[in-house]
Design a protein around this motif. Structure first.
Motif, PDB file in Angstrom:
ATOM      1  N   GLY A  50       0.888  -1.313  -0.081  1.00 28.24           N
ATOM      2  CA  GLY A  50       0.080   0.027  -0.007  1.00 28.24           C
ATOM      3  C   GLY A  50       0.899   1.186   0.037  1.00 28.24           C
ATOM      4  O   GLY A  50       0.309   2.277  -0.114  1.00 28.24           O
ATOM      5  N   PHE A  51       2.153   1.127   0.186  1.00 27.35           N
ATOM      6  CA  PHE A  51       3.045   2.438  -0.017  1.00 27.35           C
ATOM      7  C   PHE A  51       2.963   3.012  -1.406  1.00 27.35           C
ATOM      8  O   PHE A  51       3.081   2.413  -2.415  1.00 27.35           O
ATOM      9  N   ARG A  52       2.898   4.359  -1.631  1.00 28.62           N
ATOM     10  CA  ARG A  52       2.742   5.006  -2.696  1.00 28.62           C
ATOM     11  C   ARG A  52       3.678   5.939  -2.910  1.00 28.62           C
ATOM     12  O   ARG A  52       4.193   6.513  -1.916  1.00 28.62           O
ATOM     13  N   GLU A  53       3.984   6.414  -4.211  1.00 30.46           N
ATOM     14  CA  GLU A  53       5.057   7.654  -4.467  1.00 30.46           C
ATOM     15  C   GLU A  53       4.228   8.769  -3.743  1.00 30.46           C
ATOM     16  O   GLU A  53       3.010   8.866  -3.758  1.00 30.46           O
ATOM     17  N   GLY A  54       5.003   9.748  -3.236  1.00 34.48           N
ATOM     18  CA  GLY A  54       4.418  10.927  -2.459  1.00 34.48           C
ATOM     19  C   GLY A  54       4.395  10.757  -0.950  1.00 34.48           C
ATOM     20  O   GLY A  54       3.951  11.429  -0.110  1.00 34.48           O
ATOM     21  N   HIS A  55       4.682   9.589  -0.509  1.00 33.64           N
ATOM     22  CA  HIS A  55       4.702   8.962   0.975  1.00 33.64           C
ATOM     23  C   HIS A  55       5.367   9.795   1.566  1.00 33.64           C
ATOM     24  O   HIS A  55       6.889   9.916   1.279  1.00 33.64           O
ATOM     25  N   VAL A  56       5.198  10.206   2.840  1.00 33.27           N
ATOM     26  CA  VAL A  56       6.142  10.880   3.832  1.00 33.27           C
ATOM     27  C   VAL A  56       6.770   9.808   4.610  1.00 33.27           C
ATOM     28  O   VAL A  56       5.980   9.128   5.446  1.00 33.27           O
ATOM     29  N   LEU A  57       8.012   9.880   4.469  1.00 31.51           N
ATOM     30  CA  LEU A  57       8.681   8.603   5.416  1.00 31.51           C
ATOM     31  C   LEU A  57       8.997   8.944   6.725  1.00 31.51           C
ATOM     32  O   LEU A  57       8.431  10.021   7.182  1.00 31.51           O
ATOM     33  N   GLY A  58       9.244   7.863   7.610  1.00 35.72           N
ATOM     34  CA  GLY A  58       9.803   8.210   8.905  1.00 35.72           C
ATOM     35  C   GLY A  58       8.779   7.729   9.951  1.00 35.72           C
ATOM     36  O   GLY A  58       7.379   7.958   9.954  1.00 35.72           O
ATOM     37  N   GLY A  59       9.317   6.671  10.868  1.00 41.24           N
ATOM     38  CA  GLY A  59       8.298   5.912  11.691  1.00 41.24           C
ATOM     39  C   GLY A  59       8.377   6.187  13.100  1.00 41.24           C
ATOM     40  O   GLY A  59       7.720   5.801  13.910  1.00 41.24           O
ATOM     41  N   GLU A  60       9.379   7.242  13.610  1.00 39.27           N
ATOM     42  CA  GLU A  60       9.686   7.527  14.862  1.00 39.27           C
ATOM     43  C   GLU A  60      10.135   8.965  15.082  1.00 39.27           C
ATOM     44  O   GLU A  60      11.112   9.420  14.209  1.00 39.27           O
ATOM     45  N   VAL A  61       9.876   9.736  15.696  1.00 41.16           N
ATOM     46  CA  VAL A  61      10.251  10.888  16.221  1.00 41.16           C
ATOM     47  C   VAL A  61      10.345  11.245  17.632  1.00 41.16           C
ATOM     48  O   VAL A  61       9.547  10.374  18.704  1.00 41.16           O
ATOM     49  N   ALA A  62      11.140  12.159  17.960  1.00 39.71           N
ATOM     50  CA  ALA A  62      10.793  12.597  19.711  1.00 39.71           C
ATOM     51  C   ALA A  62      10.686  14.039  19.398  1.00 39.71           C
ATOM     52  O   ALA A  62      11.356  14.823  18.358  1.00 39.71           O
ATOM     53  N   GLY A  63      10.032  14.606  20.445  1.00 38.78           N
ATOM     54  CA  GLY A  63       9.779  16.286  20.707  1.00 38.78           C
ATOM     55  C   GLY A  63       8.802  16.525  21.625  1.00 38.78           C
ATOM     56  O   GLY A  63       8.757  15.894  22.822  1.00 38.78           O
ATOM     57  N   VAL A  64       8.008  17.756  21.545  1.00 41.81           N
ATOM     58  CA  VAL A  64       6.971  17.995  22.714  1.00 41.81           C
ATOM     59  C   VAL A  64       5.689  17.989  22.058  1.00 41.81           C
ATOM     60  O   VAL A  64       5.406  18.449  21.117  1.00 41.81           O
ATOM     61  N   VAL A  65       4.901  17.740  22.893  1.00 40.25           N
ATOM     62  CA  VAL A  65       3.353  17.444  22.482  1.00 40.25           C
ATOM     63  C   VAL A  65       2.985  18.851  22.399  1.00 40.25           C
ATOM     64  O   VAL A  65       2.840  19.730  23.538  1.00 40.25           O
TER      65      VAL A  65
END
Length: 312
Positions: A50-65
């Motif tokens: 189901g992944f298509r061109e135009g997809h925004v990569l990245g499965g994990e982040v850290a930061g402030v809610v």
């Protein structure tokens, strides 16, 4: 990712800001983990899922809610967290995540270190459990120089493995892995092994999987936890049948099969251990988000030891 293929198909573009839906939090991103699965998606290898061109990569982040959706305690706002963004969306200035999967960060743990540990630590922990690893057994970590391999080495060593062997591409990397708990360093083909192994944790997969059944002990278990090297050959199971009398086992492991509460408990403990210095987060380099393509080129060239982290 504007088109499937090499890193040159990646670009920074302006998109509408995400909004936290029900049961979600919105995170102001401070650090983004670059993982092997990002490259697999970028190449188009998972288009069938189901992944298509135009997809925004990245499965994990850290930061402030920054905001919360309906049904989420507003006390989360302003808290520093690690957050999984699921199948993508992390290569961004803001990202949304399911509130029941975010994990608060200890004060002494940086956002950069959090994304070097967050996904990798859980897969390493439960991957070893899936392999039924027990203290005293010998473990081989195939493809040990990435964040997942590094965490597996550390966890196996401190859990009492009799041998923690690694495959890697250079003597220099081998010495760094020894400092993290490895006892034996092999080449990428697994040559140089002093004996067989009870467990192989395979981050690579690819065409060489069948040859690694040969270095398993009787009742040995090979668990594939990543596939940065692509799919194994279609007939790879034939090697297991040739070795029938050794009672070998092959399996795959995905953290998607682990309940969220269990993953949060392990991550919370690992983050606390890293903040105390009991676990090591290995960060190869921190780059701005605009250099995401460069991060992928370095990863595919085999230059990365640990994790590359992006910052918006």
């Amino acid at each position: 990712m504007q088109e499937f293929g090499g890193p040159e198909g990646m670009a920074v573009v302006a998109l509408p800001a995400p909004v936290a839906a029900r049961s979600q939090v919105l995170v102001d991103v401070e650090a983004i983990g670059v993982g092997g699965v990002d490259a697999v998606i970028r190449r188009g290898d998972l288009a069938a899922y189901g992944f298509r061109e135009g997809h925004v990569l990245g499965g994990e982040v850290a930061g402030v809610v920054a905001a919360v959706g309906d049904g989420v305690d507003p006390a989360w706002i302003g808290r520093r967290v690690w957050a999984p963004t699921g199948t993508g969306g992390g290569y961004a200035e803001r990202a949304v995540a399911s509130a029941d999967e975010v994990v608060p960060l200890p004060g002494r743990l940086s956002a950069v270190d959090a994304v070097a540990l967050g996904s990798a630590g859980v897969v390493a922990h439960f991957g070893l459990a899936h392999a039924r690893f027990a203290a005293g057994e010998s473990v081989l970590v195939r493809g040990a120089a990435g964040s997942l391999g590094i965490m597996t080495v550390q966890l196996a060593a401190r859990s009492g493995a009799g041998v923690v062997a690694v495959t890697t591409s250079s003597a220099a990397r081998g010495e760094r892995l020894r400092a993290l708990g490895a006892t034996h360093v092999l080449n990428r083909a697994g040559e140089g092994s002093p004996a067989g192994f009870d467990v192989i944790i395979d981050v690579v997969a690819g065409p060489d999987v069948p040859s690694f059944f040969d270095v398993l002990n009787p009742n040995g278990r090979l668990v594939v936890v990543g596939a940065v090297g692509g799919q194994p050959p279609a007939d790879f199971g034939a090697r297991v049948m040739v070795l029938f009398q050794k009672s070998l086992s092959f399996s795959t492991f995905s953290a998607n099969t682990v309940p969220n509460d269990d993953k949060r408990a392990v991550r919370t403990a690992q983050f606390a251990e890293a903040a105390r210095g009991d676990l090591t987060a290995v960060v190869h380099e921190v780059l701005p988000l605009a250099q995401a393509a460069s991060a992928h080129r370095r990863m595919e060239a085999g230059e990365v030891f640990g994790r590359v982290v992006l910052t918006p």
